[in-house]
Enzyme design. Structure first.
Site, mmCIF file in Angstrom:
data_model
loop_
_atom_site.group_PDB
_atom_site.id
_atom_site.type_symbol
_atom_site.label_atom_id
_atom_site.label_comp_id
_atom_site.label_asym_id
_atom_site.label_seq_id
_atom_site.Cartn_x
_atom_site.Cartn_y
_atom_site.Cartn_z
ATOM 1 N N THR A 51 7.480 49.906 41.725
ATOM 2 C CA THR A 51 6.988 48.526 41.712
ATOM 3 C C THR A 51 5.478 48.554 41.868
ATOM 4 O O THR A 51 4.927 49.392 42.577
ATOM 5 C CB THR A 51 7.650 47.694 42.824
ATOM 6 N N PHE A 65 2.293 46.502 43.185
ATOM 7 C CA PHE A 65 1.949 45.451 44.146
ATOM 8 C C PHE A 65 0.469 45.109 44.004
ATOM 9 O O PHE A 65 -0.325 45.954 43.583
ATOM 10 C CB PHE A 65 2.205 45.947 45.581
#
Ligand code: PRE
Length: 356
Positions: free
Chosen positions: A257, A259
């Site tokens: 992911t 961020f």
């Protein structure tokens, strides 16, 4: 003195020197903090931190590897920033969420954290100046973009000051000793969808799925429900004392992911920059092509394009773009100039490219 005691003596001597040197470092950091506070400039300077890390890694001849240097210095920088000015960090909570893990990796164990229950709340708190930094997810390489983050970047005034990629590993945690006793599975929909193969293989697809606001919230729920399971990080499972039955259950083991760290200042250009913008192109045939052509004309490399619906306007779309370069680069400025008065562009921030 035996061998162990002799070695421990040596370690004590080294630690004394490290402590003295760290305090000397903090003395200079404190002076910088005073200069920054008087001039009102940003405390967090990612490009300077990267310069220090790169220099140390080049200089390094000892047993420390690059990740060890990163880990030690990220904590030193976090303590330094906290000394210059203690600042609050809002993140998509609750405690134990992946976003919390990312926030801690950048702002250290001593940070003053504010866990919030949704992405929009993080943006709100920053706009109201109740926190200096915000940490939110923006995209996952299995599930794609986090739509609400893209929408908030359009609505609020925070700027992207850094990006961080983190490997995401999910655990299957439950109080049940047997899979067949599980009646409910709690998780964030993204976490749930990233583990479909595991759920199919263990015949868990027909069990009721109850979405939660975060994977950490699902661990908390399952810890209070003897007939439930949670798909969450192992940190969240540990935090809520939920036994882990399976680890690394995600379909894509390269699950990552991206961020964002948000704040209210403009970064100075570093070695390898990335810029993000939102663009609303004209409602005419070929307008998107012309818009993209302006990037090619100036040799600006677009690394990502994502479309989001403009919620109040039928099916019109707004485009989220990442490209290489800093907003102050001459070729980037020429792209903006070419689009002025034609396409609406909102600059979202220029920051160091973290690579994947
Ligand atoms: C320091 C701390 C915070 C910044 O993010 C970058 C570097 C550091 O600890 O070295 C010092 C500092 O404030 C600065 O060089 O601007």
């Amino acid at each position: 003195m035996d061998e162990l005691s002799k070695l421990r003596d040596k370690i004590d001597n080294v630690d004394n020197k490290i402590l003295e040197l760290l305090n000397e470092r903090m003395h200079y950091v404190n002076e910088i903090g005073i200069i920054k506070q008087t001039s009102g400039t940003a405390i967090y300077r990612p490009e300077r931190e990267k310069e220090i890390l790169d220099r140390l890694k080049k200089l390094n001849k000892g047993m420390l590897n690059h990740s060890a240097i990163d880990a030690i210095y990220l904590e030193v920088f976090a303590v330094s920033r906290n000394l210059e000015m203690p600042e609050k960090i809002a993140f998509l909570g609750p405690e134990g969420s992946y976003t919390h893990q990312v926030a801690e990796s950048r702002f250290g164990a001593m940070g003053n954290y504010i866990p919030l229950s949704c992405v929009e709340a993080v943006f709100h708190v920053l706009d109201n100046e109740e926190a200096k930094y915000g940490v939110v997810p923006i995209e996952n390489n299995t599930e794609g973009a986090v739509g609400i983050t893209l929408d908030c970047l359009g609505k609020f005034s925070s700027l992207i000051v850094a990006e961080i990629y983190m490997d995401i590993h999910h655990s299957f945690a439950t109080l049940c000793e047997n899979l067949k006793d599980i009646k409910r599975i709690y998780s964030h929909p993204q976490g749930y969808n990233q583990c479909r193969k595991f759920l199919e293989e263990h015949m868990l697809m027909d069990i009721e799925f109850i979405p939660t606001k975060s994977t950490a919230a699902s661990a908390k729920k399952a810890a209070n429900d003897p007939e439930a399971a949670s798909i969450c990080s192992h940190i969240a499972a540990k935090l809520y004392n939920l036994p882990i039955l399976f680890e690394k259950i995600e379909d894509n083991l390269a699950n990552k992911t991206r961020f964002l760290i948000l704040s209210n200042f403009k970064n100075k250009p570093g070695v390898k920059n990335k810029t993000s913008i939102l663009a609303k192109t004209e409602d005419k045939p070929g307008s998107l092509v012309r818009f993209l052509q302006s990037f090619q004309d100036e040799s600006v490399n677009i690394t990502k394009i994502e479309s989001r619906p403009v919620k109040d306007k039928g099916f019109q779309a707004v485009f989220y773009l990442d490209f290489e370069g800093h907003i102050d680069d001459e070729n980037v400025q020429r792209v903006l100039e070419k689009n002025r008065g034609i396409n609406e562009i909102k600059w979202l921030g220029s920051y160091l490219s973290a690579g994947e």
